[in-house]
Scaffold this motif. Structure first.
Motif, PDB file in Angstrom:
ATOM      1  N   GLN A  63       0.830  -1.205   0.000  1.00 57.05           N
ATOM      2  CA  GLN A  63       0.000   0.000   0.000  1.00 57.05           C
ATOM      3  C   GLN A  63       0.868   1.260   0.000  1.00 57.05           C
ATOM      4  O   GLN A  63       0.560   2.240  -0.696  1.00 57.05           O
ATOM      5  CB  GLN A  63      -0.935   0.000   1.215  1.00 57.05           C
ATOM      6  N   ILE A  64       1.939   1.246   0.781  1.00 57.38           N
ATOM      7  CA  ILE A  64       2.856   2.400   0.800  1.00 57.38           C
ATOM      8  C   ILE A  64       3.518   2.557  -0.568  1.00 57.38           C
ATOM      9  O   ILE A  64       3.599   3.670  -1.114  1.00 57.38           O
ATOM     10  CB  ILE A  64       3.922   2.218   1.901  1.00 57.38           C
ATOM     11  N   TYR A  65       3.999   1.467  -1.120  1.00 60.15           N
ATOM     12  CA  TYR A  65       4.630   1.485  -2.442  1.00 60.15           C
ATOM     13  C   TYR A  65       3.675   2.049  -3.487  1.00 60.15           C
ATOM     14  O   TYR A  65       4.046   2.921  -4.290  1.00 60.15           O
ATOM     15  CB  TYR A  65       5.054   0.063  -2.799  1.00 60.15           C
ATOM     16  N   GLN A  66       2.426   1.587  -3.502  1.00 61.59           N
ATOM     17  CA  GLN A  66       1.461   2.062  -4.493  1.00 61.59           C
ATOM     18  C   GLN A  66       1.156   3.540  -4.320  1.00 61.59           C
ATOM     19  O   GLN A  66       1.058   4.292  -5.299  1.00 61.59           O
ATOM     20  CB  GLN A  66       0.176   1.239  -4.397  1.00 61.59           C
ATOM     21  N   ALA A  67       1.007   3.986  -3.075  1.00 64.00           N
ATOM     22  CA  ALA A  67       0.704   5.400  -2.829  1.00 64.00           C
ATOM     23  C   ALA A  67       1.833   6.305  -3.305  1.00 64.00           C
ATOM     24  O   ALA A  67       1.589   7.356  -3.923  1.00 64.00           O
ATOM     25  CB  ALA A  67       0.443   5.619  -1.334  1.00 64.00           C
ATOM     26  N   ILE A 116       4.488   9.848  -7.591  1.00 65.30           N
ATOM     27  CA  ILE A 116       5.651  10.095  -8.459  1.00 65.30           C
ATOM     28  C   ILE A 116       5.223  10.209  -9.917  1.00 65.30           C
ATOM     29  O   ILE A 116       5.613  11.132 -10.639  1.00 65.30           O
ATOM     30  CB  ILE A 116       6.692   8.965  -8.284  1.00 65.30           C
ATOM     31  N   LEU A 117       4.396   9.283 -10.374  1.00 61.11           N
ATOM     32  CA  LEU A 117       3.990   9.275 -11.782  1.00 61.11           C
ATOM     33  C   LEU A 117       3.080  10.457 -12.106  1.00 61.11           C
ATOM     34  O   LEU A 117       3.088  10.959 -13.238  1.00 61.11           O
ATOM     35  CB  LEU A 117       3.272   7.964 -12.111  1.00 61.11           C
ATOM     36  N   SER A 118       2.286  10.914 -11.146  1.00 66.31           N
ATOM     37  CA  SER A 118       1.395  12.052 -11.398  1.00 66.31           C
ATOM     38  C   SER A 118       2.113  13.383 -11.307  1.00 66.31           C
ATOM     39  O   SER A 118       1.576  14.417 -11.708  1.00 66.31           O
ATOM     40  CB  SER A 118       0.230  12.031 -10.404  1.00 66.31           C
ATOM     41  N   GLY A 119       3.343  13.389 -10.757  1.00 65.66           N
ATOM     42  CA  GLY A 119       4.087  14.639 -10.619  1.00 65.66           C
ATOM     43  C   GLY A 119       3.887  15.306  -9.282  1.00 65.66           C
ATOM     44  O   GLY A 119       4.473  16.354  -9.022  1.00 65.66           O
ATOM     45  N   THR A 120       3.069  14.726  -8.408  1.00 68.32           N
ATOM     46  CA  THR A 120       2.906  15.286  -7.068  1.00 68.32           C
ATOM     47  C   THR A 120       4.240  15.268  -6.330  1.00 68.32           C
ATOM     48  O   THR A 120       4.585  16.221  -5.612  1.00 68.32           O
ATOM     49  CB  THR A 120       1.854  14.488  -6.279  1.00 68.32           C
ATOM     50  N   GLU A 143      14.578  11.163 -11.639  1.00 64.89           N
ATOM     51  CA  GLU A 143      14.145  12.140 -12.635  1.00 64.89           C
ATOM     52  C   GLU A 143      13.414  11.451 -13.798  1.00 64.89           C
ATOM     53  O   GLU A 143      13.651  10.281 -14.111  1.00 64.89           O
ATOM     54  CB  GLU A 143      15.360  12.902 -13.193  1.00 64.89           C
ATOM     55  N   GLY A 144      12.521  12.216 -14.440  1.00 65.53           N
ATOM     56  CA  GLY A 144      11.911  11.788 -15.698  1.00 65.53           C
ATOM     57  C   GLY A 144      10.811  10.754 -15.581  1.00 65.53           C
ATOM     58  O   GLY A 144      10.540  10.039 -16.550  1.00 65.53           O
ATOM     59  N   LEU A 145      10.162  10.692 -14.417  1.00 68.75           N
ATOM     60  CA  LEU A 145       9.124   9.668 -14.248  1.00 68.75           C
ATOM     61  C   LEU A 145       7.708  10.208 -14.355  1.00 68.75           C
ATOM     62  O   LEU A 145       6.756   9.436 -14.421  1.00 68.75           O
ATOM     63  CB  LEU A 145       9.281   8.986 -12.870  1.00 68.75           C
ATOM     64  N   ARG A 146       7.567  11.525 -14.381  1.00 67.80           N
ATOM     65  CA  ARG A 146       6.209  12.068 -14.453  1.00 67.80           C
ATOM     66  C   ARG A 146       5.576  11.720 -15.795  1.00 67.80           C
ATOM     67  O   ARG A 146       6.198  11.881 -16.848  1.00 67.80           O
ATOM     68  CB  ARG A 146       6.232  13.584 -14.277  1.00 67.80           C
ATOM     69  N   LEU A 147       4.345  11.249 -15.744  1.00 66.43           N
ATOM     70  CA  LEU A 147       3.592  10.947 -16.961  1.00 66.43           C
ATOM     71  C   LEU A 147       2.553  12.033 -17.172  1.00 66.43           C
ATOM     72  O   LEU A 147       1.769  12.348 -16.269  1.00 66.43           O
ATOM     73  CB  LEU A 147       2.879   9.588 -16.836  1.00 66.43           C
ATOM     74  N   ARG A 148       2.553  12.615 -18.383  1.00 67.98           N
ATOM     75  CA  ARG A 148       1.548  13.632 -18.688  1.00 67.98           C
ATOM     76  C   ARG A 148       0.159  13.010 -18.650  1.00 67.98           C
ATOM     77  O   ARG A 148      -0.039  11.886 -19.073  1.00 67.98           O
ATOM     78  CB  ARG A 148       1.789  14.234 -20.081  1.00 67.98           C
ATOM     79  N   ARG A 149      -0.772  13.783 -18.188  1.00 69.38           N
ATOM     80  CA  ARG A 149      -2.151  13.291 -18.129  1.00 69.38           C
ATOM     81  C   ARG A 149      -2.730  13.256 -19.526  1.00 69.38           C
ATOM     82  O   ARG A 149      -2.664  14.242 -20.264  1.00 69.38           O
ATOM     83  CB  ARG A 149      -2.996  14.198 -17.234  1.00 69.38           C
ATOM     84  N   ASP A 150      -3.289  12.097 -19.932  1.00 76.72           N
ATOM     85  CA  ASP A 150      -3.942  11.942 -21.232  1.00 76.72           C
ATOM     86  C   ASP A 150      -5.377  12.419 -21.094  1.00 76.72           C
ATOM     87  O   ASP A 150      -6.205  11.776 -20.456  1.00 76.72           O
ATOM     88  CB  ASP A 150      -3.913  10.477 -21.689  1.00 76.72           C
ATOM     89  N   VAL A 151      -5.660  13.579 -21.711  1.00 79.06           N
ATOM     90  CA  VAL A 151      -6.986  14.181 -21.559  1.00 79.06           C
ATOM     91  C   VAL A 151      -8.075  13.257 -22.047  1.00 79.06           C
ATOM     92  O   VAL A 151      -9.116  13.091 -21.432  1.00 79.06           O
ATOM     93  CB  VAL A 151      -7.049  15.539 -22.313  1.00 79.06           C
ATOM     94  N   ARG A 152      -7.818  12.590 -23.173  1.00 78.45           N
ATOM     95  CA  ARG A 152      -8.854  11.716 -23.732  1.00 78.45           C
ATOM     96  C   ARG A 152      -9.118  10.533 -22.813  1.00 78.45           C
ATOM     97  O   ARG A 152     -10.246  10.114 -22.615  1.00 78.45           O
ATOM     98  CB  ARG A 152      -8.433  11.223 -25.114  1.00 78.45           C
TER      99      ARG A 152
END
Length: 467
Positions: free
Chosen positions: A17-21, A26-30, A79-88
């Protein structure tokens, strides 16, 4: 802490659960690249859990490259792990799902009555089959299929249709759809068409189109494929449903069968025979397949989907000897083989003649429902309709002379809760069958059939059917 909420009653371990949170942040850029994570002691204290649990979560993040750890320095986000949000994607995910339509009358085609399947018998045979399977049968058994099943299918074809089939010519498939995929690869030749009946099953047609095949149409009438239209055509194959043409229901007569065989021989092409609905026949014995007239030119395809249950995904093909090496190669390099367990159960179902008895019961049941449908049509519409191809199968094509059923009519039916298809939906050349509807009845109880026809009659009397 850090917005992490742990569910201690969850089956997911706390470290996971900690790993997933943290990976979500990280992937969302928070959590930005280079940002330091709290120490394991600090996070453990904030979450009120063991420090070892946090250590294990951090080790997962480090091993997968989400964070970097150096002795004497805080653990930091890579570094470089943020994924842009796909609007569609977000829009699609946030859209509420449309609830399925509650059909008041469901005349879909090709639907057997799955409530009648003998579950207890199948369960008992399944247990016996599993006990009898050797360790070797649990491994790769080859692309041709379980020998015991091929033996029983050959025996059943012999006793039910008089077909003399060698086991080595039989190939087990994942249903008729899968068999057509392999057959399309086998017969396709550049510069030549695959000729199909018009109208035809649009789902099967899509298989050939997806393979990039060039399609040529041959008209079908009340007797099936009009073989006089074959003259002068350059084809690599002809796809045909001679025992019960879909969707019109015709049975190809002997003269046309002979003409089709002659065409295949003279044009050096093959016939792909889809033996659609041939087992569910109400007058006389099953029609002899085209395969019996020329095994060297016909790829015969059968399935157990309609007579048992679609989820079984077991069919078979009888393949001419010269095409068999290529068939084995294609099957080996796609999905290798069918699962052996279901094959073993079906082999036992056939061997014990329980399949024959089940098929006999279902043929009687479907025949009674067919009569209910015909009587309901007569009561509702008098002599203002005529049936096509009612000698076999689980559906009826009905012509209403003077009517025209287009997409707007079918959509209006859908909104009224009536599930219907038209012959025109399956036609390559539009306009020839605008006055015909398709009524599937195998899955319906008699009162459901009568009620559905009454509802349709009321709807059509409103004048919506006329374009």
């Amino acid at each position: 802490m850090w917005g992490i909420e742990l569910r201690r009653d969850s089956e997911v371990p706390l470290k996971r659960q900690i790993y997933q949170a943290l990976t979500e942040r990280i992937l969302s850029g928070t959590l930005q690249g280079g940002e330091a994570l709290p120490s394991t002691r600090e996070l453990a204290s904030g979450l009120r859990i063991s420090r070892n649990t946090v250590n294990e979560a951090y080790e997962m993040l480090i091993s997968e490259g989400f964070v970097l750890s150096r002795q004497g320095s805080p653990t930091r986000v890579a570094e470089g792990l943020r994924l842009r949000r796909d609007v569609r994607t977000d829009k699609g995910a946030s859209r509420p799902e449309t609830a399925p339509t509650a059909w008041l009358a469901d005349f879909r085609t090709g639907q057997p009555d799955l409530r009648q399947f003998p579950r207890y018998v199948w369960q008992r045979l399944s247990q016996n089959a599993l006990r009898g399977m050797t360790p070797e049968l649990l491994g790769y058994t080859g692309p041709q299929g379980l020998p015991a099943l091929r033996e029983e299918i050959a025996a059943w074809l012999r006793r039910s249709k008089g077909m003399a089939v060698r086991e080595e010519d039989l190939f087990i498939t994942a249903g008729a759809t899968h068999a057509l995929h392999v057959a399309a690869d086998l017969v396709s030749r550049e510069g030549r068409e695959i000729l199909v009946e018009d109208p035809c099953n649009k789902g099967m047609l899509q298989i050939f189109l997806n393979k990039g095949c060039t399609i040529g149409r041959i008209s079908a009438d009340e007797q099936g494929l009009r073989t006089e239209e074959l003259d002068g055509r350059q084809a690599c194959a002809v796809y045909v449903t001679p025992s019960h043409q879909f969707p019109l229901g015709g049975i190809l007569p002997a003269g046309r069968r002979a003409a089709l065989i002659r065409f295949a021989r003279e044009s050096d092409s093959y016939i792909v025979e889809d033996d659609y609905d041939s087992e569910i026949r109400y007058y006389g014995d099953p029609v002899a397949p085209l395969h019996a007239m020329d095994p060297e030119r016909v790829i015969y395809i059968g399935t157990f989907s309609k007579v048992l249950f679609p989820g079984l995904r077991i069919g078979y093909a009888i393949v001419p000897p010269e095409l068999q090496p290529r068939w084995r190669s294609l099957r080996t390099h796609t999905d290798v083989q069918n699962p052996p367990f279901e094959q073993a159960v079906l082999a036992e179902f056939l061997r014990t003649r329980k399949f024959d008895r089940h098929l006999g019961r279902m043929r009687k049941l479907y025949g009674e429902r067919r009569q209910v449908l015909l009587a309901a049509m007569e009561e509702a519409f008098g002599d203002r309709w005529r049936s096509w191809g009612d000698a076999a199968g689980l559906h009826l094509a009905v012509q209403f002379p003077g009517r025209r059923f287009d997409d707007s009519f079918l959509e209006a039916c859908r909104k009224r809760g009536i599930r219907l298809a038209s012959v025109e939906q399956h036609a390559l050349r539009k306009g020839d069958h605008r006055d015909k509807l398709l009524f599937g009845y195998g899955h319906l109880e008699p009162e459901e059939i009568r009620g559905g026809i009454r509802l349709l009659k009321e709807f059509m009397d409103e004048g919506v059917a006329d374009s």
